[in-house]
Structure formats: C-alpha cells, structure tokens
Design a protein around this motif. Sequence first.
Motif, PDB file in Angstrom:
ATOM      1  N   LYS A  33       0.634  -0.838  -0.201  1.00 25.68           N
ATOM      2  CA  LYS A  33      -0.252   0.302   0.425  1.00 25.68           C
ATOM      3  C   LYS A  33       0.527   1.092  -0.090  1.00 25.68           C
ATOM      4  O   LYS A  33       2.114   1.599   0.777  1.00 25.68           O
ATOM      5  CB  LYS A  33      -0.995   0.019   1.429  1.00 25.68           C
ATOM      6  N   THR A  35       0.260   5.221   0.576  1.00 23.58           N
ATOM      7  CA  THR A  35      -0.472   5.926   0.881  1.00 23.58           C
ATOM      8  C   THR A  35      -0.267   7.040   1.196  1.00 23.58           C
ATOM      9  O   THR A  35       1.348   7.227   1.114  1.00 23.58           O
ATOM     10  CB  THR A  35      -1.841   5.269   1.194  1.00 23.58           C
ATOM     11  N   TYR A 256      -8.452   0.283   6.096  1.00 21.59           N
ATOM     12  CA  TYR A 256      -7.943  -1.003   5.374  1.00 21.59           C
ATOM     13  C   TYR A 256      -7.452  -1.996   7.182  1.00 21.59           C
ATOM     14  O   TYR A 256      -8.049  -3.608   6.558  1.00 21.59           O
ATOM     15  CB  TYR A 256      -6.439  -0.629   5.153  1.00 21.59           C
ATOM     16  N   PHE A 279      -6.226  -5.083   2.998  1.00 20.78           N
ATOM     17  CA  PHE A 279      -5.199  -3.418   1.966  1.00 20.78           C
ATOM     18  C   PHE A 279      -6.051  -3.846   0.567  1.00 20.78           C
ATOM     19  O   PHE A 279      -6.333  -3.650  -0.870  1.00 20.78           O
ATOM     20  CB  PHE A 279      -4.496  -3.659   1.325  1.00 20.78           C
TER      21      PHE A 279
END
Length: 318
Positions: A33, A35, A256, A279
């Motif tokens: 991920k 982010t 998540y 995820f």
Amino acid sequence: MDIKGIHHVSAITKYAQDNYDFYTEVMGMRLVKKTVNQDDPSMYHLFYADAKGSAGTDFTFFEIPMLGNTYEGTNSISTTTLRVPDDEALSFWKERLEAEELEIEPIIERFGRRMLFFRDPEGQRLALVSDENNSGIAPGIRWKTSDIPESFAVQGLGPVYFTVPQLEPTEQVLTDILGFTNVDHEDDIHRFSTGEGGTGGEIHVVVDASLPRERPGKGSVHHAAFRVHDREELEKWVDRVQNAGLINSGLVDRHYFQSLYFREPNHILIELATDGPGFDTDEPMERLGESLALPPFLEERREEIEANLKPIHSSHWK
C-alpha cells in the motif's frame, strides 16, 4: 477478547524513495500500500508486507522529510524484528547485508531462537529471527523476488522490543489489560506472549534505567499494533481501555482496518487493529501498492495531495 498477535509496526523515514528502494530491493518485501498519513496527508505512509498484505506482516513507514536524528533511549519501541524461515536463512541474510555494508552484529541465540541484529541505512534498529523452532502463530506468505530464494525470504513480523526504565508499569498493562503472559526472561529482557504465541505473538521488554529517554527522529518507531478479530471485538477493547483509565483515541476507521490507540505508562504508543477488511478493498491483490491509494474521505483531495508528494519510482538499489 484475545489479542491474536502482532499486527504491524509503524516507523519513521526521512526519505521515502530510499526507504522504498531498501525494503523492496534489499529486504525483498512487497509494497502492498502506497498511501498517505490519514492525519497529515502531506506525508507518505508506505506499507511493506508479505505477498498478500496479511495482518502480522506489515512494516510501515511515515515519511517526515524535516526530521533530525534519533537519540536512542528508554520509553521506546527499540527494535523491530522480521521472521525468516530457518537458521540457514540467517546465514544467507548475514552475507547479503554485509555486502550492502550495513551495520550488523554476530548471530546470537535468544529465547531458543537464532537472531541477527542490524540497522537499515537510516539507523532503524532491526533483527531477523529464525522460525526454525517456531510452533506458534503461522508465518505470512513469502513474496517472490528475482534475487532472494523463496526459502530464505522474510515472512512476517517477529517479536517487538520495548525499552523501558521500569518493568512494572508496562507489565501491568500487558498482562492485566491486554492479556499477555509473562513467559520468562533472559537477564534484563522479559518475554511476553499472546494468542498462539511463537515469534508472531511476542513482546520483549528490555529494562534499563541507566539510559536517557529516547528522542525520536529518522530511524525511530512511532507505534506497534496488535491484532484483534473484528470491529465488534475492538469496540469491547475501547471500553476495557477506557475503564482502565488510559487516555485513548476511541475507535478510528483507517479504511483498511479499524484501530484504537493508547499510551501505556512508560509512554509507548500501542495500537489495537482489526485483521480486516484488508488492503485489497480498493486495489486488486495483484496490483497492490502500484498507485497512490487514498481512503474515501481523502479522495476528493487527490489532485492536491498528489501535487504535494514527490513521486516514488521503481529503481534498482545502488
């Protein structure tokens, strides 16, 4: 209401690109991920994990470019450990890390397991722990890379190390509130276990009153998270932590997973986090980490957020 084991560890980096290069190219972990810090979307939040981003395998980093150095000491999460399949894997990693000219220590045995302590390029305190004698929480699914044999690959998080000046306040929270068991100790290192135990379910508490209090910076750890089953169970943990008189965040939806944050008396930040939804809620499993993912409440700010982030590129280490 059992804590199932380690969920993730979140640390701090000064350079997201260098961090990405090291943990994907050298350590062979998967970026699952890419982010931003949901509380400050001007900074990256990178998640490295196993092949499927399983709970218990996530090592995450916030990028804070203006950070100074870490001044190590107590009241800290002082070492993050990563699980590898067996003792032979440690020998492979010792040679690999030496070739990268990293600061490493000799392989030792602690609590019946062989371990290799080292530091990443920013001084992050790390160790690899062998699962050869592990009979507890199952490992994650190893990520396949071109130059690390799958039989040697990182397969999750091992024991998290706390360093404190006094054992009793931390022990009380771990055992009386969170339900960990004080298993044993070697010298001034006390081993606490939860869930099915083993390398994926332990906290090792180092007691050292001679050290100053840690001043965090690049290469330090922000918090450690532990696994709870689902949101319904987490809501019960909110009540338990609140009734214990610990200042806490209440339930926080991280998209998540759902979370609860609080500090124990030695000032270590602990998070309880749910195993899901995971995820792949906003990206297909085969494409995890390839583009910037934002939770729904930040999606309308995507153009602004992307404009403020320096792109991270895939590149060969060194």
